[in-house]
Design a protein around this motif. Structure first.
Motif, short mmCIF file in Angstrom:
data_model
loop_
_atom_site.label_atom_id
_atom_site.label_comp_id
_atom_site.label_asym_id
_atom_site.label_seq_id
_atom_site.Cartn_x
_atom_site.Cartn_y
_atom_site.Cartn_z
N GLY A 75 0.82 -1.21 0.00
CA GLY A 75 0.00 0.00 0.00
C GLY A 75 0.85 1.25 0.00
N ARG A 76 0.39 2.27 0.70
CA ARG A 76 1.07 3.56 0.74
C ARG A 76 2.30 3.48 1.66
NH1 ARG A 76 -0.69 8.97 3.32
NH2 ARG A 76 0.52 10.49 2.12
N ASP A 77 3.27 4.33 1.38
CA ASP A 77 4.49 4.39 2.17
C ASP A 77 4.14 4.66 3.64
OD1 ASP A 77 6.94 4.91 3.35
OD2 ASP A 77 7.66 6.17 1.72
N TYR A 78 4.50 3.70 4.50
CA TYR A 78 4.12 3.80 5.91
C TYR A 78 4.78 4.98 6.61
CZ TYR A 78 8.64 1.59 7.01
OH TYR A 78 9.97 1.31 7.11
N LEU A 105 2.32 7.10 9.06
CA LEU A 105 2.48 7.09 10.51
C LEU A 105 3.01 8.42 11.02
CD1 LEU A 105 2.33 5.77 13.21
CD2 LEU A 105 4.36 4.42 12.67
N ARG A 106 3.96 9.01 10.30
CA ARG A 106 4.49 10.31 10.75
C ARG A 106 3.39 11.36 10.81
NH1 ARG A 106 9.61 9.71 7.86
NH2 ARG A 106 8.66 10.80 6.10
N ALA A 107 2.53 11.38 9.82
CA ALA A 107 1.45 12.38 9.79
C ALA A 107 0.53 12.22 10.99
CB ALA A 107 0.66 12.25 8.49
N ARG A 108 0.25 10.99 11.36
CA ARG A 108 -0.65 10.75 12.49
C ARG A 108 0.03 11.05 13.83
NH1 ARG A 108 -2.76 8.77 8.35
NH2 ARG A 108 -4.99 8.28 8.22
N VAL A 110 -3.65 21.01 24.56
CA VAL A 110 -4.08 20.86 25.95
C VAL A 110 -3.01 21.34 26.93
CG1 VAL A 110 -4.74 19.17 27.72
CG2 VAL A 110 -5.62 18.95 25.38
N VAL A 111 -1.75 20.93 26.71
CA VAL A 111 -0.68 21.24 27.68
C VAL A 111 0.10 22.48 27.33
CG1 VAL A 111 -0.48 18.78 28.18
CG2 VAL A 111 1.12 19.84 26.57
N GLY A 112 -0.11 23.04 26.14
CA GLY A 112 0.67 24.19 25.71
C GLY A 112 1.89 23.76 24.91
N PRO A 113 2.64 24.71 24.37
CA PRO A 113 3.80 24.39 23.54
C PRO A 113 4.82 23.53 24.28
CG PRO A 113 3.23 26.72 23.36
CD PRO A 113 2.42 26.16 24.50
N PHE A 114 5.38 22.56 23.58
CA PHE A 114 6.44 21.71 24.17
C PHE A 114 7.37 21.26 23.06
CE2 PHE A 114 3.05 18.83 22.91
CZ PHE A 114 3.71 17.75 22.35
N GLY A 115 8.59 20.90 23.45
CA GLY A 115 9.56 20.42 22.49
C GLY A 115 9.31 18.96 22.14
N HIS A 116 9.37 18.66 20.85
CA HIS A 116 9.15 17.27 20.46
C HIS A 116 9.70 17.04 19.05
CE1 HIS A 116 5.75 19.17 18.38
NE2 HIS A 116 5.74 18.10 17.58
N ARG A 117 9.93 15.77 18.74
CA ARG A 117 10.25 15.36 17.37
C ARG A 117 9.58 14.01 17.09
NH1 ARG A 117 16.25 15.74 15.10
NH2 ARG A 117 15.14 14.79 13.35
N VAL A 118 9.09 13.88 15.89
CA VAL A 118 8.38 12.68 15.48
C VAL A 118 9.29 11.83 14.62
CG1 VAL A 118 6.51 11.85 14.00
CG2 VAL A 118 6.08 13.71 15.61
N LEU A 127 6.09 0.78 13.80
CA LEU A 127 6.39 1.47 15.04
C LEU A 127 6.78 2.92 14.75
CD1 LEU A 127 8.58 -1.24 16.82
CD2 LEU A 127 6.19 -0.68 17.31
N GLY A 128 6.40 3.81 15.64
CA GLY A 128 6.79 5.21 15.54
C GLY A 128 6.93 5.81 16.92
N GLU A 129 7.52 6.99 16.99
CA GLU A 129 7.81 7.60 18.29
C GLU A 129 7.63 9.12 18.24
OE1 GLU A 129 9.66 4.04 17.28
OE2 GLU A 129 10.48 5.98 16.60
N ILE A 130 7.30 9.67 19.40
CA ILE A 130 7.38 11.12 19.61
C ILE A 130 8.32 11.33 20.79
CG2 ILE A 130 6.16 13.28 20.01
CD1 ILE A 130 3.58 11.92 19.18
#
Length: 379
Positions: free
Chosen positions: A100-103, A107-110, A121-129, A167-170
């Motif tokens: 199917g479509r490139d996972y 997954l990154r979009a979701r 909800v919690v306000g701005p925070f640092g993150h990377r997907v 699998l994916g991570e934030i």
């Protein structure tokens, strides 16, 4: 957050801490043994792979996610049906996850949408997907956060979902309560080790990627080693054998997303038909697919090996004639890698046609998928 994740189509989420020091020795030993082959990116970042806070400064928690990928409508008995494709040598096999479509994109979009929902909800925070896109020990993080345990084939396994998931991570700069790890439930089962066509699983949890068909058909950009070519059978992109025989995959879950439904050409297509794709056709048909990353040259290389194996098995008849005709145009390809594999493929059929017939008509090597032991796991 679980409700938000489910609304976005994610199958499960968990939370891991960032102390992965217990995994460092195993990672370094694996790299020192050269089991990563041509995947130089596996060694390029050293121990950053096991140190999330060094990869993304300020990280204190990792939110992990599972995304099931079996096509919608997948019915009971699907694994047996997939294994039966190995008995159709003229039919090309693409790993289920890549039909199917490139996972990566899905997954990154979701995950990014989930991060945006949390931020509201919690306000701005640092993150990377991340999703198979950076030096991250994804299975280690997944198992620490309770998404499953590491199976003997090295993949994450779940009692509720088998192993047919991404699998994916934030990476987060604020702390969340960690979700508990799950105990392993492979027991004495060795089905995945026993079935591997190239014996790439050297021991429970120890994989020599250089022998793995997924590595050879996707990551490796050189010639397929001659001794391993017959072992590839009709697999042209990836290999699912170790998962197909795993008893836990009777619990594998179909995706709720249309993205992973099989595209035309990637399920049950004759090898000869795929050999007819020129580069423009390949790029058009693989747009938005993970398959595009291997490029047309490796695509032809893989198809040539599959065609050679089919000609070795069935050197006579209309199907064999179609394969030879499909291979002929590529004998003059500009790339030497393609030319060599095409000549090898044609030679397989020629040798078999010249060989004296056996009682069954053709002298053949042992099947590259002989035996699929799949006894029940012992918990």
């Amino acid at each position: 957050m679980r409700e938000w994740a489910a609304e976005l189509g994610l199958s499960q989420i968990g939370v891991s801490g960032i102390d992965l020091s217990q995994a460092e020795a195993g990672l370094m030993q694996w790299l020192a043994a050269g089991f990563h082959g041509d995947m130089h990116y596996m060694a390029a970042h050293g121990l950053k792979r096991a140190r999330p806070a060094e990869l993304v400064s300020g990280t204190v928690s990792v939110l992990t996610a599972r995304l099931d990928y079996l096509p919608r409508g997948t019915a009971a008995g699907w694994a047996a049906r997939e294994l039966s494709r190995l008995d159709e040598p003229q039919q090309a096999i693409v790993s289920v996850y890549a039909r199917g479509r490139d996972y990566h994109k899905v997954l990154r979009a979701r995950l990014q949408a989930l991060a945006t929902r949390i931020e509201a909800v919690v306000g701005p925070f640092g993150h990377r997907v991340f999703c198979d896109s950076a030096p991250v020990l994804e299975v280690e993080l997944a198992t620490r956060s309770g998404l499953g345990w590491r199976g003997k084939h090295t993949l994450a396994l779940s009692r509720d979902a088998g192993s047919m998931f991404f699998l994916g991570e934030i990476f987060l700069d604020f702390a969340l309560p960690e979700t508990p790890a799950r105990s392993a439930h492979c027991g004495r089962c060795s089905a995945c080790i026993d079935v591997c066509p190239t014996q790439a699983i050297l021991a429970p949890g120890r994989l020599d990627a250089r022998r793995c068909i997924s590595y050879l058909t996707i990551e490796h950009d050189g010639p397929i080693p001659l001794p391993l070519r017959p072992r590839l059978g009709n697999r042209i992109y990836g290999c699912d054998d170790c998962q197909l025989v795993c008893p836990w995959n009777k619990f594998a879950q179909p995706s709720v997303l249309a993205d992973f439904d099989a595209r035309e050409g990637f399920a049950g297509e004759p090898i000869a038909a795929l050999l007819a794709w020129d580069e423009a056709s390949f790029l058009r048909r693989t747009e938005g697919s993970a398959i595009r990353r291997i490029g047309h040259v490796r695509w032809l290389r893989n198809l040539a090996v599959a065609a050679g194996n089919a000609l070795h098995t069935q050197p006579r008849g209309e199907a064999a004639h179609a394969l030879r005709a499909a291979l002929q145009p590529w004998r003059m390809h500009l790339n030497a890698l393609v030319r060599e594999h095409v000549e090898w493929a044609l030679a397989q059929g020629d040798a078999q046609r010249a060989a004296p017939p056996t009682a069954h008509g053709v002298a053949a090597e042992p099947s590259p998928h002989a035996g699929h032991p799949a006894g029940p796991p012992v918990s």
